[in-house]
Write a protein that holds these residues in place. Structure first.
Motif, short mmCIF file in Angstrom:
data_model
loop_
_atom_site.label_atom_id
_atom_site.label_comp_id
_atom_site.label_asym_id
_atom_site.label_seq_id
_atom_site.Cartn_x
_atom_site.Cartn_y
_atom_site.Cartn_z
N GLU A 1 0.83 -1.21 0.00
CA GLU A 1 0.00 0.00 0.00
C GLU A 1 0.86 1.25 0.00
OE1 GLU A 1 -3.53 2.11 2.70
OE2 GLU A 1 -2.65 0.17 3.29
N GLN A 2 1.94 1.24 0.82
CA GLN A 2 2.81 2.40 0.88
C GLN A 2 3.53 2.62 -0.45
OE1 GLN A 2 3.01 4.63 3.27
NE2 GLN A 2 1.41 3.49 4.38
N ARG B 1 4.17 5.80 -5.36
CA ARG B 1 4.08 5.95 -6.82
C ARG B 1 3.09 7.04 -7.20
NH1 ARG B 1 4.69 0.21 -6.78
NH2 ARG B 1 2.41 -0.04 -6.77
N ALA B 2 1.95 7.05 -6.49
CA ALA B 2 0.95 8.09 -6.78
C ALA B 2 1.51 9.48 -6.48
CB ALA B 2 -0.32 7.83 -5.96
N LEU B 3 2.25 9.59 -5.37
CA LEU B 3 2.85 10.88 -5.01
C LEU B 3 3.89 11.30 -6.03
CD1 LEU B 3 3.08 13.18 -2.99
CD2 LEU B 3 4.72 11.81 -1.70
N GLU B 4 4.70 10.34 -6.48
CA GLU B 4 5.71 10.66 -7.50
C GLU B 4 5.05 11.14 -8.78
OE1 GLU B 4 7.86 7.05 -7.88
OE2 GLU B 4 9.26 7.49 -6.22
N THR B 5 3.95 10.48 -9.16
CA THR B 5 3.23 10.90 -10.36
C THR B 5 2.68 12.32 -10.20
OG1 THR B 5 2.61 8.61 -10.83
CG2 THR B 5 1.33 10.34 -11.92
N GLN B 6 2.12 12.59 -9.03
CA GLN B 6 1.58 13.92 -8.76
C GLN B 6 2.67 14.98 -8.82
OE1 GLN B 6 -0.48 14.23 -5.03
NE2 GLN B 6 -0.87 16.42 -5.24
#
Length: 264
Positions: A82-83, A88-93
């Motif tokens: 999950e982390q 990955r989502a944060l990096e994409t953002q």
């Protein structure tokens, strides 16, 4: 409580074995006999049922005291997964935000280049005196003549031509023009600002003796290629020297892009 008794018995046996090994050592048969002896002493045959219950309680105690390692590992793995997904989502953002910022900076840079170019286009101004050297009068003449202001003081943008005395608009905009005339009486002194062959304003002065002077100015809306110049009235004269008493000046106030503005 039963589980505790079981543990104490095992500890006692372990201590005994270790002590025997220190004193001289026991072979496997002696160790087995010792364990059997201790077991017989602590747990006589009539207490087999009690020993079985103790074993069961000990197992239950272990089950209650020791967590399920596999379940904990599965939970930890799920948390790590999950982390990783969150990272990955944060990096994409962050990458999207950086790309947006870079695009804004690029647009800002292009805008600054365009602004600098536009500012360069707005750098239009000139001022010129009537005589390039010496002093004297021009006029009077029986007809109007175009005055050529040859002593160029400023000519940013090179829109004014000192050979012809004509200013040519390099871009559409609002322009400010001024003239000043100087002479001596009793002959009058008068000059007019023209736009594309049309008289717009006049500076006129007349007195019987001594110095006389006048000035005037106007804001004109010019299209690209429109011309502005100064003409001396018939039967008048104008004087100048190195003090630049008689001048012609103009500059761009601001450019215009609308096509529906009224013209002067």
């Amino acid at each position: 409580m039963k589980a505790l008794v079981c543990i104490l018995l095992l500890l006692e046996t372990f201590v005994f074995v270790v002590q025997q090994q220190v004193d001289g050592g026991l072979n496997e048969k002696e160790i087995s006999q010792q364990i059997s002896s201790e077991d017989g002493r602590q747990n006589p045959p009539q207490t087999d049922t009690l020993r079985a219950e103790a074993s069961t309680d000990s197992q239950q105690y272990c089950d209650l005291g020791i967590p399920d390692i596999h379940a904990a590992l599965r939970e930890l793995t799920a948390t790590v997964t999950e982390q990783k997904a969150n990272i990955r989502a944060l990096e994409t953002q962050l990458r999207d935000e950086m790309n947006k910022k870079n695009e804004e900076i690029s647009n800002l840079t292009l805008g600054q280049v365009e602004l600098r170019k536009e500012n360069r286009d707005r750098e239009i101004a000139f001022s010129a005196g009537l005589r390039e050297s010496g002093d004297g009068y021009i006029g009077p003449f029986t007809d109007e003549i175009t005055l050529t202001y040859r002593n160029v003081i400023t000519n940013i943008g090179n829109a004014y031509n000192p050979i012809t005395g004509v200013f040519t608009a390099p871009l559409k905009g609002a322009y400010m023009f001024r003239i000043s005339v100087f002479s001596h009486g009793p002959t009058a002194s008068a000059a007019s600002i023209y736009k594309n062959g049309e008289r717009v304003v006049i500076a006129y002065a007349l007195q019987p003796q001594r110095e006389l002077n006048a000035s005037n100015g106007v804001v004109l809306i010019l299209e690209v290629g429109d011309v502005v110049y100064v003409r001396l009235w018939p039967n008048t004269r104008i004087f100048d020297n190195n003090n630049n008493h008689s001048t012609f000046s103009g500059y761009l106030l601001f450019p215009l892009r609308e096509d529906n503005l009224c013209k002067m």
